[in-house]
Scaffold this motif. Structure first.
Motif, PDB file in Angstrom:
ATOM      1  N   ASN A  19      62.079  51.080  27.796  1.00  0.00           N
ATOM      2  CA  ASN A  19      60.710  51.035  28.305  1.00  0.00           C
ATOM      3  C   ASN A  19      59.778  50.564  27.195  1.00  0.00           C
ATOM      4  O   ASN A  19      59.491  51.288  26.252  1.00  0.00           O
ATOM      5  N   GLU A  20      59.281  49.344  27.314  1.00  0.00           N
ATOM      6  CA  GLU A  20      58.431  48.764  26.272  1.00  0.00           C
ATOM      7  C   GLU A  20      57.079  49.446  26.149  1.00  0.00           C
ATOM      8  O   GLU A  20      56.337  49.182  25.210  1.00  0.00           O
ATOM      9  N   LYS A  21      56.751  50.332  27.080  1.00  0.00           N
ATOM     10  CA  LYS A  21      55.485  51.068  26.988  1.00  0.00           C
ATOM     11  C   LYS A  21      55.578  52.237  26.016  1.00  0.00           C
ATOM     12  O   LYS A  21      54.569  52.754  25.570  1.00  0.00           O
ATOM     13  N   ASN A  22      56.788  52.666  25.699  1.00  0.00           N
ATOM     14  CA  ASN A  22      56.973  53.791  24.779  1.00  0.00           C
ATOM     15  C   ASN A  22      56.882  53.327  23.336  1.00  0.00           C
ATOM     16  O   ASN A  22      57.417  52.281  22.982  1.00  0.00           O
ATOM     17  N   THR A  23      56.191  54.114  22.533  1.00  0.00           N
ATOM     18  CA  THR A  23      56.018  53.810  21.116  1.00  0.00           C
ATOM     19  C   THR A  23      56.526  54.982  20.297  1.00  0.00           C
ATOM     20  O   THR A  23      56.221  56.134  20.590  1.00  0.00           O
ATOM     21  N   TYR A  24      57.297  54.667  19.271  1.00  0.00           N
ATOM     22  CA  TYR A  24      57.840  55.681  18.372  1.00  0.00           C
ATOM     23  C   TYR A  24      57.295  55.436  16.971  1.00  0.00           C
ATOM     24  O   TYR A  24      57.349  54.321  16.469  1.00  0.00           O
ATOM     25  N   PHE A  25      56.778  56.487  16.353  1.00  0.00           N
ATOM     26  CA  PHE A  25      56.287  56.389  14.979  1.00  0.00           C
ATOM     27  C   PHE A  25      57.431  56.591  13.992  1.00  0.00           C
ATOM     28  O   PHE A  25      57.487  55.948  12.964  1.00  0.00           O
ATOM     29  N   GLY A  26      58.330  57.515  14.283  1.00  0.00           N
ATOM     30  CA  GLY A  26      59.444  57.790  13.393  1.00  0.00           C
ATOM     31  C   GLY A  26      60.566  58.518  14.108  1.00  0.00           C
ATOM     32  O   GLY A  26      60.344  59.144  15.138  1.00  0.00           O
ATOM     33  N   GLN A  33      72.285  59.922   8.416  1.00  0.00           N
ATOM     34  CA  GLN A  33      71.309  60.370   7.413  1.00  0.00           C
ATOM     35  C   GLN A  33      70.259  59.298   7.114  1.00  0.00           C
ATOM     36  O   GLN A  33      70.077  58.865   5.976  1.00  0.00           O
ATOM     37  N   THR A  34      69.547  58.912   8.177  1.00  0.00           N
ATOM     38  CA  THR A  34      68.523  57.887   8.044  1.00  0.00           C
ATOM     39  C   THR A  34      67.234  58.335   8.707  1.00  0.00           C
ATOM     40  O   THR A  34      67.255  58.921   9.794  1.00  0.00           O
ATOM     41  N   ILE A  35      66.142  58.059   8.038  1.00  0.00           N
ATOM     42  CA  ILE A  35      64.806  58.214   8.624  1.00  0.00           C
ATOM     43  C   ILE A  35      64.327  56.812   8.964  1.00  0.00           C
ATOM     44  O   ILE A  35      64.365  55.908   8.116  1.00  0.00           O
ATOM     45  N   TRP A  36      63.895  56.649  10.194  1.00  0.00           N
ATOM     46  CA  TRP A  36      63.411  55.366  10.678  1.00  0.00           C
ATOM     47  C   TRP A  36      61.902  55.462  10.862  1.00  0.00           C
ATOM     48  O   TRP A  36      61.424  56.362  11.553  1.00  0.00           O
ATOM     49  N   LEU A  37      61.153  54.548  10.259  1.00  0.00           N
ATOM     50  CA  LEU A  37      59.702  54.506  10.401  1.00  0.00           C
ATOM     51  C   LEU A  37      59.295  53.192  11.047  1.00  0.00           C
ATOM     52  O   LEU A  37      59.863  52.129  10.745  1.00  0.00           O
ATOM     53  N   TRP A  38      58.305  53.259  11.904  1.00  0.00           N
ATOM     54  CA  TRP A  38      57.759  52.046  12.513  1.00  0.00           C
ATOM     55  C   TRP A  38      57.041  51.268  11.422  1.00  0.00           C
ATOM     56  O   TRP A  38      56.095  51.752  10.803  1.00  0.00           O
ATOM     57  N   GLN A  39      57.492  50.070  11.174  1.00  0.00           N
ATOM     58  CA  GLN A  39      56.989  49.269  10.061  1.00  0.00           C
ATOM     59  C   GLN A  39      55.515  48.909  10.179  1.00  0.00           C
ATOM     60  O   GLN A  39      54.858  48.668   9.161  1.00  0.00           O
ATOM     61  N   ASP A  40      54.965  48.890  11.374  1.00  0.00           N
ATOM     62  CA  ASP A  40      53.587  48.444  11.570  1.00  0.00           C
ATOM     63  C   ASP A  40      52.560  49.572  11.565  1.00  0.00           C
ATOM     64  O   ASP A  40      51.385  49.331  11.844  1.00  0.00           O
ATOM     65  N   LEU A  41      52.984  50.778  11.255  1.00  0.00           N
ATOM     66  CA  LEU A  41      52.030  51.882  11.181  1.00  0.00           C
ATOM     67  C   LEU A  41      51.055  51.670  10.029  1.00  0.00           C
ATOM     68  O   LEU A  41      51.430  51.140   8.975  1.00  0.00           O
ATOM     69  N   HIS A  42      49.824  52.112  10.222  1.00  0.00           N
ATOM     70  CA  HIS A  42      48.863  52.142   9.124  1.00  0.00           C
ATOM     71  C   HIS A  42      49.449  53.044   8.039  1.00  0.00           C
ATOM     72  O   HIS A  42      50.083  54.069   8.349  1.00  0.00           O
ATOM     73  N   PRO A  43      49.254  52.712   6.759  1.00  0.00           N
ATOM     74  CA  PRO A  43      49.851  53.527   5.690  1.00  0.00           C
ATOM     75  C   PRO A  43      49.537  55.020   5.779  1.00  0.00           C
ATOM     76  O   PRO A  43      50.411  55.841   5.484  1.00  0.00           O
ATOM     77  N   GLN A  48      51.996  60.401   7.074  1.00  0.00           N
ATOM     78  CA  GLN A  48      52.105  61.624   7.872  1.00  0.00           C
ATOM     79  C   GLN A  48      53.408  61.657   8.660  1.00  0.00           C
ATOM     80  O   GLN A  48      54.045  62.704   8.797  1.00  0.00           O
ATOM     81  N   THR A  49      53.808  60.502   9.161  1.00  0.00           N
ATOM     82  CA  THR A  49      55.057  60.413   9.923  1.00  0.00           C
ATOM     83  C   THR A  49      56.252  60.685   9.020  1.00  0.00           C
ATOM     84  O   THR A  49      57.190  61.398   9.412  1.00  0.00           O
ATOM     85  N   LEU A  50      56.223  60.156   7.805  1.00  0.00           N
ATOM     86  CA  LEU A  50      57.320  60.406   6.872  1.00  0.00           C
ATOM     87  C   LEU A  50      57.407  61.887   6.528  1.00  0.00           C
ATOM     88  O   LEU A  50      58.515  62.449   6.480  1.00  0.00           O
ATOM     89  N   ILE A  51      56.283  62.544   6.315  1.00  0.00           N
ATOM     90  CA  ILE A  51      56.289  63.991   6.061  1.00  0.00           C
ATOM     91  C   ILE A  51      56.957  64.715   7.234  1.00  0.00           C
ATOM     92  O   ILE A  51      57.811  65.577   7.048  1.00  0.00           O
ATOM     93  N   HIS A  52      56.560  64.347   8.438  1.00  0.00           N
ATOM     94  CA  HIS A  52      57.120  64.958   9.647  1.00  0.00           C
ATOM     95  C   HIS A  52      58.635  64.758   9.705  1.00  0.00           C
ATOM     96  O   HIS A  52      59.392  65.703   9.944  1.00  0.00           O
ATOM     97  N   GLU A  53      59.085  63.537   9.491  1.00  0.00           N
ATOM     98  CA  GLU A  53      60.516  63.238   9.580  1.00  0.00           C
ATOM     99  C   GLU A  53      61.306  63.912   8.459  1.00  0.00           C
ATOM    100  O   GLU A  53      62.429  64.373   8.665  1.00  0.00           O
ATOM    101  N   LEU A  54      60.724  63.984   7.261  1.00  0.00           N
ATOM    102  CA  LEU A  54      61.398  64.684   6.168  1.00  0.00           C
ATOM    103  C   LEU A  54      61.556  66.170   6.477  1.00  0.00           C
ATOM    104  O   LEU A  54      62.549  66.785   6.094  1.00  0.00           O
ATOM    105  N   PHE A  55      60.592  66.728   7.176  1.00  0.00           N
ATOM    106  CA  PHE A  55      60.725  68.128   7.565  1.00  0.00           C
ATOM    107  C   PHE A  55      61.869  68.299   8.556  1.00  0.00           C
ATOM    108  O   PHE A  55      62.617  69.279   8.486  1.00  0.00           O
TER     109      PHE A  55
END
Length: 99
Positions: A19-26, A33-43, A48-55
């Protein structure tokens, strides 16, 4: 653990979501053992997304397999014990990135 920045098509592929309407930040994948981040997020949002995923990583590595309810005491221990390491990883990852 590895941190990878990818586009939304890859994020949706990882979630088996066409579904192309869904957006994932991380996303966090334990099996590889991988954290995936959306490359186009504002820094700032990416930070904040990286903090969330690291938790997620921390909880998954140290507490997910315990047969214990999440009490206030456990949550306080999780936050207190993970804060320094998570924020050190984030600071290192964003060194030199304009916020």
């Amino acid at each position: 653990w590895e941190i990878k920045e990818v586009d939304q098509n890859k994020m949706r592929e990882l979630e088996n979501d066409d579904n192309e309407k869904n957006t994932y930040f991380g996303l966090t994948t334990y099996e590889n053992q991988t954290i995936w981040l959306w490359q186009d997020l504002h820094p700032n949002q990416k930070r904040q997304t990286l903090i969330h995923e690291l938790f997620h990583c921390y909880v998954g590595c140290y507490y997910s397999f315990q047969d214990t309810a999440y009490t206030e005491e456990l949550v306080c221990n999780l936050v207190g014990n993970s804060h320094d390491i998570i924020h050190k990883i984030v600071e290192d990852y964003f060194k030199g990135v304009k916020q």
